[in-house]
Design a protein around this motif. Structure first.
Motif, PDB file in Angstrom:
ATOM      1  N   SER A  50      43.981  33.155  41.721  1.00 53.43           N
ATOM      2  CA  SER A  50      43.106  34.311  41.596  1.00 53.43           C
ATOM      3  C   SER A  50      41.649  33.931  41.452  1.00 53.43           C
ATOM      4  O   SER A  50      40.778  34.739  41.696  1.00 53.43           O
ATOM      5  CB  SER A  50      43.543  35.147  40.395  1.00 53.43           C
ATOM      6  OG  SER A  50      43.503  34.379  39.227  1.00 53.43           O
ATOM      7  N   ASP A 108      46.061  38.595  35.054  1.00 50.02           N
ATOM      8  CA  ASP A 108      47.415  39.113  35.173  1.00 50.02           C
ATOM      9  C   ASP A 108      47.377  40.612  35.426  1.00 50.02           C
ATOM     10  O   ASP A 108      46.332  41.171  35.703  1.00 50.02           O
ATOM     11  CB  ASP A 108      48.233  38.789  33.917  1.00 50.02           C
ATOM     12  CG  ASP A 108      49.736  38.717  34.210  1.00 50.02           C
ATOM     13  OD1 ASP A 108      50.143  38.967  35.357  1.00 50.02           O
ATOM     14  OD2 ASP A 108      50.508  38.406  33.293  1.00 50.02           O
ATOM     15  N   TRP A 109      48.508  41.267  35.306  1.00 52.43           N
ATOM     16  CA  TRP A 109      48.602  42.697  35.557  1.00 52.43           C
ATOM     17  C   TRP A 109      47.982  43.486  34.415  1.00 52.43           C
ATOM     18  O   TRP A 109      48.214  43.180  33.245  1.00 52.43           O
ATOM     19  CB  TRP A 109      50.065  43.124  35.700  1.00 52.43           C
ATOM     20  CG  TRP A 109      50.733  42.571  36.910  1.00 52.43           C
ATOM     21  CD1 TRP A 109      51.589  41.497  36.958  1.00 52.43           C
ATOM     22  CD2 TRP A 109      50.612  43.024  38.251  1.00 52.43           C
ATOM     23  NE1 TRP A 109      51.992  41.279  38.249  1.00 52.43           N
ATOM     24  CE2 TRP A 109      51.420  42.203  39.065  1.00 52.43           C
ATOM     25  CE3 TRP A 109      49.903  44.070  38.844  1.00 52.43           C
ATOM     26  CZ2 TRP A 109      51.534  42.383  40.433  1.00 52.43           C
ATOM     27  CZ3 TRP A 109      50.017  44.248  40.217  1.00 52.43           C
ATOM     28  CH2 TRP A 109      50.828  43.407  41.000  1.00 52.43           C
ATOM     29  N   ASP A 133      40.554  38.880  43.972  1.00 54.07           N
ATOM     30  CA  ASP A 133      40.795  39.848  42.916  1.00 54.07           C
ATOM     31  C   ASP A 133      41.307  41.118  43.566  1.00 54.07           C
ATOM     32  O   ASP A 133      40.617  41.737  44.353  1.00 54.07           O
ATOM     33  CB  ASP A 133      39.495  40.156  42.148  1.00 54.07           C
ATOM     34  CG  ASP A 133      38.958  38.920  41.452  1.00 54.07           C
ATOM     35  OD1 ASP A 133      39.764  38.011  41.209  1.00 54.07           O
ATOM     36  OD2 ASP A 133      37.757  38.876  41.172  1.00 54.07           O
ATOM     37  N   ASP A 134      42.522  41.523  43.225  1.00 49.74           N
ATOM     38  CA  ASP A 134      43.176  42.629  43.901  1.00 49.74           C
ATOM     39  C   ASP A 134      42.778  43.957  43.276  1.00 49.74           C
ATOM     40  O   ASP A 134      43.448  44.462  42.400  1.00 49.74           O
ATOM     41  CB  ASP A 134      44.695  42.431  43.835  1.00 49.74           C
ATOM     42  CG  ASP A 134      45.430  43.533  44.542  1.00 49.74           C
ATOM     43  OD1 ASP A 134      44.815  44.199  45.388  1.00 49.74           O
ATOM     44  OD2 ASP A 134      46.620  43.722  44.241  1.00 49.74           O
ATOM     45  N   PRO A 146      54.953  43.123  40.763  1.00 51.37           N
ATOM     46  CA  PRO A 146      54.507  44.062  39.721  1.00 51.37           C
ATOM     47  C   PRO A 146      55.583  44.262  38.654  1.00 51.37           C
ATOM     48  O   PRO A 146      56.774  44.276  38.971  1.00 51.37           O
ATOM     49  CB  PRO A 146      54.255  45.361  40.490  1.00 51.37           C
ATOM     50  CG  PRO A 146      54.071  44.955  41.902  1.00 51.37           C
ATOM     51  CD  PRO A 146      54.895  43.719  42.098  1.00 51.37           C
ATOM     52  N   GLY A 154      48.927  43.850  44.745  1.00 53.92           N
ATOM     53  CA  GLY A 154      49.541  42.579  44.414  1.00 53.92           C
ATOM     54  C   GLY A 154      49.340  41.497  45.441  1.00 53.92           C
ATOM     55  O   GLY A 154      49.895  40.421  45.307  1.00 53.92           O
ATOM     56  N   GLY A 187      45.176  37.422  44.178  1.00 54.76           N
ATOM     57  CA  GLY A 187      45.524  36.840  42.883  1.00 54.76           C
ATOM     58  C   GLY A 187      46.904  36.218  42.923  1.00 54.76           C
ATOM     59  O   GLY A 187      47.555  36.123  43.950  1.00 54.76           O
ATOM     60  N   CYS A 228      49.475  37.201  40.566  1.00 54.59           N
ATOM     61  CA  CYS A 228      50.206  37.969  39.561  1.00 54.59           C
ATOM     62  C   CYS A 228      51.708  37.970  39.798  1.00 54.59           C
ATOM     63  O   CYS A 228      52.481  38.191  38.881  1.00 54.59           O
ATOM     64  CB  CYS A 228      49.713  39.414  39.534  1.00 54.59           C
ATOM     65  SG  CYS A 228      47.986  39.585  39.056  1.00 54.59           S
ATOM     66  N   HIS A 260      47.640  46.965  38.131  1.00 56.12           N
ATOM     67  CA  HIS A 260      46.658  46.393  39.056  1.00 56.12           C
ATOM     68  C   HIS A 260      46.566  44.895  38.769  1.00 56.12           C
ATOM     69  O   HIS A 260      46.458  44.495  37.611  1.00 56.12           O
ATOM     70  CB  HIS A 260      45.280  47.027  38.853  1.00 56.12           C
ATOM     71  CG  HIS A 260      45.262  48.510  39.084  1.00 56.12           C
ATOM     72  ND1 HIS A 260      45.087  49.075  40.327  1.00 56.12           N
ATOM     73  CD2 HIS A 260      45.423  49.542  38.226  1.00 56.12           C
ATOM     74  CE1 HIS A 260      45.136  50.391  40.226  1.00 56.12           C
ATOM     75  NE2 HIS A 260      45.338  50.706  38.965  1.00 56.12           N
ATOM     76  N   CYS A 261      46.574  44.088  39.825  1.00 54.16           N
ATOM     77  CA  CYS A 261      46.491  42.640  39.663  1.00 54.16           C
ATOM     78  C   CYS A 261      45.038  42.224  39.430  1.00 54.16           C
ATOM     79  O   CYS A 261      44.145  42.633  40.168  1.00 54.16           O
ATOM     80  CB  CYS A 261      47.039  41.954  40.906  1.00 54.16           C
ATOM     81  SG  CYS A 261      47.005  40.155  40.813  1.00 54.16           S
ATOM     82  N   THR A 262      44.793  41.449  38.394  1.00 52.38           N
ATOM     83  CA  THR A 262      43.461  40.930  38.083  1.00 52.38           C
ATOM     84  C   THR A 262      43.571  39.434  37.833  1.00 52.38           C
ATOM     85  O   THR A 262      44.680  38.901  37.738  1.00 52.38           O
ATOM     86  CB  THR A 262      42.881  41.604  36.817  1.00 52.38           C
ATOM     87  OG1 THR A 262      43.574  41.086  35.661  1.00 52.38           O
ATOM     88  CG2 THR A 262      43.019  43.118  36.868  1.00 52.38           C
TER      89      THR A 262
END
Length: 201
Positions: A48, A111-112, A63-64, A77, A69, A72, A74, A106-108
């Motif tokens: 990520s 993490d989620w 960065d999603d 989900p 998903g 990144g 992650c 949301h993926c960052t």
């Protein structure tokens, strides 16, 4: 005998040099991996923190921001246990209920995380005095509070989010505001039975 050994040594040396030359930039197992251990170079392409969005795979940004998903790292989900909802509280009408939208993962880079946009559809939820409420104290930590403490906390965090005047009461330590996202279960009447604040960075 000595000349035969020299010929064999020269052939072995040429074969080794030929194998090394074959490991050029087009060989993903050899690029940038010291010592010949070829398995650890490719995962960094999906990390990520990648500076080049094209390296995240499928043309997705690192960065999603869309929460699909693809960017990144992650993974899949998360799924909630049966009967559990994650809600983003949008409006606290009074201590007896609130308006909330479904909070989606949301993926960052961390993490989620769960969230909802202002325009997402909301629903009214009844908050009875019998609710079992928990406020976040940090990652993996929470404290049980009563109905009144929960209602005040939600109201003050919502006010902080929209930029309430300086004289409006603030959330005091050990609590904080983490985006107004809660994990909720409902009773047989459809009222909130449990409500746990989700801590996030």
């Amino acid at each position: 005998m000595t000349s035969t050994r020299r010929v064999l040594s020269a052939i072995a040396l040429l074969a080794t040099l030929g194998a090394v030359a074959a490991c050029g930039p087009d060989d993903p197992d050899a690029a940038g991996v010291p010592g010949g251990s070829g398995g650890s170079a490719s995962p960094s392409a999906t990390a990520s923190g990648t500076s080049d969005p094209g390296e995240a795979g499928d043309g997705a940004p690192a960065d999603d921001v869309d929460g699909d998903g693809k960017g990144g790292d992650c993974g899949k989900p998360p799924t909630l246990p049966a009967g559990h909802l994650k809600l983003k509280v949008q409006l606290m009408r009074d201590a007896g209920g609130f308006e909330a939208a479904e909070a989606k993962p949301h993926c960052t880079p961390n993490d989620w995380i769960y969230g909802a946009d202002k325009g997402d559809p909301t629903k009214h939820y009844v908050l009875p005095r019998s609710v079992k409420a928990y406020l976040a104290l940090g990652p993996g930590q929470s404290k049980q509070v009563d109905h009144e403490q929960l209602a005040l906390h939600v109201d003050r965090c919502l006010a902080q989010e929209i930029g309430a005047p300086d004289d409006y009461p603030k959330v005091e330590a050990p609590y904080g505001c983490y985006g107004n996202v809660y994990e909720v279960t409902l009773n047989a009447k459809g009222e909130v039975e449990t409500m746990k604040e989700i801590w996030s960075v």
